[in-house]
Motif scaffolding. Structure first.
Motif, PDB file in Angstrom:
ATOM      1  N   GLY A   8       6.638  87.954  35.789  1.00  0.00           N
ATOM      2  CA  GLY A   8       6.664  86.507  35.993  1.00  0.00           C
ATOM      3  C   GLY A   8       6.246  85.788  34.727  1.00  0.00           C
ATOM      4  O   GLY A   8       6.738  86.092  33.635  1.00  0.00           O
ATOM      5  N   THR A   9       5.303  84.860  34.850  1.00  0.00           N
ATOM      6  CA  THR A   9       4.897  84.026  33.718  1.00  0.00           C
ATOM      7  C   THR A   9       4.353  84.837  32.544  1.00  0.00           C
ATOM      8  O   THR A   9       4.502  84.420  31.395  1.00  0.00           O
ATOM      9  CB  THR A   9       3.831  82.998  34.146  1.00  0.00           C
ATOM     10  OG1 THR A   9       2.702  83.682  34.680  1.00  0.00           O
ATOM     11  CG2 THR A   9       4.391  82.028  35.173  1.00  0.00           C
ATOM     12  N   LEU A  10       3.756  85.982  32.813  1.00  0.00           N
ATOM     13  CA  LEU A  10       3.158  86.764  31.725  1.00  0.00           C
ATOM     14  C   LEU A  10       4.176  87.561  30.919  1.00  0.00           C
ATOM     15  O   LEU A  10       3.811  88.257  29.971  1.00  0.00           O
ATOM     16  CB  LEU A  10       2.044  87.664  32.252  1.00  0.00           C
ATOM     17  CG  LEU A  10       0.800  86.899  32.699  1.00  0.00           C
ATOM     18  CD1 LEU A  10      -0.211  87.837  33.335  1.00  0.00           C
ATOM     19  CD2 LEU A  10       0.178  86.146  31.526  1.00  0.00           C
ATOM     20  N   THR A  11       5.466  87.451  31.243  1.00  0.00           N
ATOM     21  CA  THR A  11       6.493  88.034  30.373  1.00  0.00           C
ATOM     22  C   THR A  11       6.728  87.137  29.162  1.00  0.00           C
ATOM     23  O   THR A  11       7.367  87.553  28.200  1.00  0.00           O
ATOM     24  CB  THR A  11       7.826  88.251  31.109  1.00  0.00           C
ATOM     25  OG1 THR A  11       8.305  86.983  31.577  1.00  0.00           O
ATOM     26  CG2 THR A  11       7.676  89.228  32.270  1.00  0.00           C
ATOM     27  N   ASP A  12       6.218  85.914  29.213  1.00  0.00           N
ATOM     28  CA  ASP A  12       6.345  84.949  28.128  1.00  0.00           C
ATOM     29  C   ASP A  12       5.171  85.103  27.151  1.00  0.00           C
ATOM     30  O   ASP A  12       4.009  84.980  27.555  1.00  0.00           O
ATOM     31  CB  ASP A  12       6.375  83.533  28.702  1.00  0.00           C
ATOM     32  CG  ASP A  12       6.452  82.488  27.622  1.00  0.00           C
ATOM     33  OD1 ASP A  12       7.453  82.458  26.883  1.00  0.00           O
ATOM     34  OD2 ASP A  12       5.491  81.704  27.493  1.00  0.00           O
ATOM     35  N   ALA A  13       5.456  85.377  25.889  1.00  0.00           N
ATOM     36  CA  ALA A  13       4.415  85.611  24.890  1.00  0.00           C
ATOM     37  C   ALA A  13       3.486  84.412  24.734  1.00  0.00           C
ATOM     38  O   ALA A  13       2.271  84.581  24.567  1.00  0.00           O
ATOM     39  CB  ALA A  13       5.047  85.966  23.543  1.00  0.00           C
ATOM     40  N   ASP A  14       4.021  83.194  24.799  1.00  0.00           N
ATOM     41  CA  ASP A  14       3.164  82.013  24.658  1.00  0.00           C
ATOM     42  C   ASP A  14       2.154  81.935  25.798  1.00  0.00           C
ATOM     43  O   ASP A  14       0.987  81.605  25.578  1.00  0.00           O
ATOM     44  CB  ASP A  14       4.003  80.730  24.610  1.00  0.00           C
ATOM     45  CG  ASP A  14       4.804  80.611  23.329  1.00  0.00           C
ATOM     46  OD1 ASP A  14       4.404  81.224  22.307  1.00  0.00           O
ATOM     47  OD2 ASP A  14       5.838  79.915  23.344  1.00  0.00           O
ATOM     48  N   SER A  24      -0.903  92.982  23.674  1.00  0.00           N
ATOM     49  CA  SER A  24       0.383  93.241  23.031  1.00  0.00           C
ATOM     50  C   SER A  24       1.382  93.626  24.110  1.00  0.00           C
ATOM     51  O   SER A  24       1.003  94.095  25.183  1.00  0.00           O
ATOM     52  CB  SER A  24       0.271  94.359  21.993  1.00  0.00           C
ATOM     53  OG  SER A  24      -0.102  95.576  22.612  1.00  0.00           O
ATOM     54  N   PHE A  25       2.652  93.408  23.800  1.00  0.00           N
ATOM     55  CA  PHE A  25       3.698  93.858  24.701  1.00  0.00           C
ATOM     56  C   PHE A  25       4.088  95.273  24.342  1.00  0.00           C
ATOM     57  O   PHE A  25       4.191  95.622  23.167  1.00  0.00           O
ATOM     58  CB  PHE A  25       4.945  92.971  24.624  1.00  0.00           C
ATOM     59  CG  PHE A  25       4.832  91.671  25.360  1.00  0.00           C
ATOM     60  CD1 PHE A  25       4.432  91.640  26.692  1.00  0.00           C
ATOM     61  CD2 PHE A  25       5.139  90.484  24.742  1.00  0.00           C
ATOM     62  CE1 PHE A  25       4.330  90.437  27.379  1.00  0.00           C
ATOM     63  CE2 PHE A  25       5.049  89.272  25.417  1.00  0.00           C
ATOM     64  CZ  PHE A  25       4.636  89.256  26.738  1.00  0.00           C
ATOM     65  N   GLY A  26       4.305  96.074  25.350  1.00  0.00           N
ATOM     66  CA  GLY A  26       4.912  97.378  25.191  1.00  0.00           C
ATOM     67  C   GLY A  26       6.391  97.220  25.434  1.00  0.00           C
ATOM     68  O   GLY A  26       6.955  96.122  25.276  1.00  0.00           O
ATOM     69  N   PRO A  27       7.041  98.260  25.885  1.00  0.00           N
ATOM     70  CA  PRO A  27       8.488  98.186  26.100  1.00  0.00           C
ATOM     71  C   PRO A  27       8.856  97.376  27.338  1.00  0.00           C
ATOM     72  O   PRO A  27       8.036  97.140  28.215  1.00  0.00           O
ATOM     73  CB  PRO A  27       8.871  99.649  26.296  1.00  0.00           C
ATOM     74  CG  PRO A  27       7.640 100.299  26.827  1.00  0.00           C
ATOM     75  CD  PRO A  27       6.497  99.595  26.156  1.00  0.00           C
TER      76      PRO A  27
END
Length: 142
Positions: A8-14, A24-27
């Motif tokens: 959801g919202t946490l897929t957005d880096a901002d 950090s994002f993984g795959p």
């Protein structure tokens, strides 16, 4: 550092950057055995699959607060990953989130089978079914 499957919202880096100090994002990843439904906030319910990504952070308390774990709005559960790791995912209470589809209230249909609180029902379903996180983006190191 623990991994979290976010959808959801946490897929957005901002948004992640506003909330978390060290992350950090993984795959990119997919959860097989659950699918996303929409309500006041998105959640996951039994069957199907959902795409998202893996987020790594030690700030579990911050994520729990953001997801409303203390109030019971969401529960944090751990899922196996196809690469041998583990990832947490937040699953919301479909009834409290007002899950709707096509204008029809589907909270009863979108619920978790069995008796007990949300965590108990989600854990029981997860244990009895093949619910796994599959990293799908070989371009990121996990």
């Amino acid at each position: 550092m623990p991994s979290f499957f976010v959808y959801g919202t946490l897929t957005d880096a901002d948004r992640a950057d506003e909330l978390l100090d060290d992350w950090s994002f993984g795959p990119d990843a997919r959860v097989d055995g659950l699918h996303r439904v929409e309500g006041r906030y998105p959640t996951l319910v039994p069957s199907g699959s959902v795409s998202g990504r893996l987020l790594r952070t030690d700030e579990v308390t911050t994520l729990d607060r953001y997801e409303g774990v203390a109030s019971g709005l969401y529960v944090r559960v751990e899922l196996p990953r196809t690469d041998g790791g583990r990832a947490f995912v937040y699953v919301g209470d479909a009834a409290r989130l007002g899950v709707r589809s096509g204008g029809k209230d589907e909270s009863a249909d979108a619920g978790w089978p069995g008796d007990g609180d949300l965590r108990t029902r989600v854990e029981r379903y997860r244990s009895a079914n093949s619910v796994v996180v599959e990293p799908t983006d070989a371009g990121h190191d996990e």
